[in-house]
Design a protein around this motif. Sequence first.
Motif, PDB file in Angstrom:
ATOM      1  N   ASP A 117      -2.800  -6.167  -3.002  1.00  0.00           N
ATOM      2  CA  ASP A 117      -2.706  -5.616  -4.141  1.00  0.00           C
ATOM      3  C   ASP A 117      -2.261  -4.354  -5.492  1.00  0.00           C
ATOM      4  O   ASP A 117      -1.816  -4.094  -6.903  1.00  0.00           O
ATOM      5  CB  ASP A 117      -3.869  -6.124  -5.216  1.00  0.00           C
ATOM      6  N   LYS A 118      -2.649  -3.008  -4.970  1.00  0.00           N
ATOM      7  CA  LYS A 118      -2.450  -1.674  -4.958  1.00  0.00           C
ATOM      8  C   LYS A 118      -1.608  -1.108  -4.053  1.00  0.00           C
ATOM      9  O   LYS A 118      -2.461  -1.041  -2.696  1.00  0.00           O
ATOM     10  CB  LYS A 118      -3.600  -1.316  -6.011  1.00  0.00           C
ATOM     11  N   TYR A 120      -1.143   2.862  -3.126  1.00  0.00           N
ATOM     12  CA  TYR A 120      -1.321   4.788  -3.588  1.00  0.00           C
ATOM     13  C   TYR A 120      -0.161   4.927  -2.955  1.00  0.00           C
ATOM     14  O   TYR A 120       0.324   4.835  -1.813  1.00  0.00           O
ATOM     15  CB  TYR A 120      -2.558   5.321  -3.254  1.00  0.00           C
ATOM     16  N   LYS A 149       5.786  -8.590  -7.313  1.00  0.00           N
ATOM     17  CA  LYS A 149       5.643  -6.816  -7.856  1.00  0.00           C
ATOM     18  C   LYS A 149       6.429  -6.242  -8.527  1.00  0.00           C
ATOM     19  O   LYS A 149       5.742  -5.996  -9.229  1.00  0.00           O
ATOM     20  CB  LYS A 149       5.118  -5.856  -6.246  1.00  0.00           C
ATOM     21  N   ILE A 150       7.572  -6.486  -8.061  1.00  0.00           N
ATOM     22  CA  ILE A 150       8.748  -5.187  -8.827  1.00  0.00           C
ATOM     23  C   ILE A 150       9.952  -6.108  -9.668  1.00  0.00           C
ATOM     24  O   ILE A 150      10.126  -5.409 -10.168  1.00  0.00           O
ATOM     25  CB  ILE A 150       8.843  -4.495  -8.269  1.00  0.00           C
ATOM     26  N   LEU A 171       6.937   4.614  -7.993  1.00  0.00           N
ATOM     27  CA  LEU A 171       6.606   4.730  -9.031  1.00  0.00           C
ATOM     28  C   LEU A 171       7.045   4.087  -9.952  1.00  0.00           C
ATOM     29  O   LEU A 171       6.655   3.310 -11.211  1.00  0.00           O
ATOM     30  CB  LEU A 171       5.425   5.981  -9.437  1.00  0.00           C
ATOM     31  N   GLY A 174       7.743   0.117  -9.957  1.00  0.00           N
ATOM     32  CA  GLY A 174       6.191  -0.359  -9.819  1.00  0.00           C
ATOM     33  C   GLY A 174       5.771  -0.785  -8.106  1.00  0.00           C
ATOM     34  O   GLY A 174       4.735  -1.523  -8.379  1.00  0.00           O
ATOM     35  N   ALA A 176       4.643   1.070  -5.872  1.00  0.00           N
ATOM     36  CA  ALA A 176       3.452   2.214  -5.991  1.00  0.00           C
ATOM     37  C   ALA A 176       2.760   2.023  -7.448  1.00  0.00           C
ATOM     38  O   ALA A 176       3.457   1.990  -8.436  1.00  0.00           O
ATOM     39  CB  ALA A 176       3.825   3.488  -5.226  1.00  0.00           C
ATOM     40  N   ASP A 177       1.421   2.244  -7.187  1.00  0.00           N
ATOM     41  CA  ASP A 177       0.336   1.955  -8.224  1.00  0.00           C
ATOM     42  C   ASP A 177       0.365   3.312  -9.040  1.00  0.00           C
ATOM     43  O   ASP A 177       0.111   3.624 -10.507  1.00  0.00           O
ATOM     44  CB  ASP A 177      -0.749   0.404  -8.282  1.00  0.00           C
ATOM     45  N   GLU A 178      -0.481   4.177  -8.035  1.00  0.00           N
ATOM     46  CA  GLU A 178      -0.816   5.722  -8.107  1.00  0.00           C
ATOM     47  C   GLU A 178      -0.770   6.394  -7.555  1.00  0.00           C
ATOM     48  O   GLU A 178      -0.158   6.103  -6.029  1.00  0.00           O
ATOM     49  CB  GLU A 178      -2.789   4.859  -7.860  1.00  0.00           C
ATOM     50  N   ARG A 204      -5.272 -13.496  -8.669  1.00  0.00           N
ATOM     51  CA  ARG A 204      -3.749 -12.526  -7.852  1.00  0.00           C
ATOM     52  C   ARG A 204      -2.860 -14.091  -7.459  1.00  0.00           C
ATOM     53  O   ARG A 204      -1.466 -13.458  -7.848  1.00  0.00           O
ATOM     54  CB  ARG A 204      -4.738 -12.459  -6.421  1.00  0.00           C
TER      55      ARG A 204
END
Length: 244
Positions: A117-118, A120, A149-150, A171, A174, A176-178, A204
């Motif tokens: 989902d996320k 880092y 996702k992208i 990043l 999109g 990677a999120d953070e 989701r």
Amino acid sequence: MKVDISLVDGVLHVQLNRPEQKNAVDFDVINALAEALEEAETNRHIHTFLIKGHRGAFCSGGDVQAFHSLYTKEEALTMLRPMNENLIRLRKLPCVSVCYIDGPAVGGGAELAAACDKVYISAEGKAGFIQGRLALSTGWGGAACLKQKIGAKNAFHMLTSASVYDAERLLSIGFADEKAESLDEVLRDLKPVTIPGEAVTSYREPVNASAFYKEMRMEADRCASLWESEEHHKQVAFFLNKKQ
């Protein structure tokens, strides 16, 4: 242990622990991931499923040395289908799935990250769907996850180029999120999820979930067909000879 699993404050830590192989996946890792997923599916005290690698690498995908003896389509499916099912289960978890990329996440490692989902990522993190270098396509369901996702256009370029993208590019598109320069930074950012697990799953899932999971499963069969090709085995032999 090839995978270290621990539960701390509602976070199930799943650490791939094969640093000499850049945390590559073999049959033992597939089985250990299935056990971790079962824990997350049944333990309502878990709010986050966190996947990380050991010693500066996330995951280098399938272990070529461990799987090079798989020659036919049927033999390849003994590896592809269980790991494909792991990613589908990851997508269906009643908790949030997170990964921390602080080194290479390539091949199947990029598929594993795409299913979370996320994501880092540290400045040293990078990811790429390099399966094409071994004359293969994705086999664990990562292409379907990547497109969601992208977007289809960015996913197509990332998949067909077989290139490795750096953190800033990941990043920007999109994937990677953070950004996070340490695991502590990731843990500080995680927030307990208090809504019911059924709601987490429903938020989701794509609109047409059955078609999405069918697409994920089809990747295993497509990859298996390519697996038994002469070109794939030629590339594997070249890779193994280069490592000697």
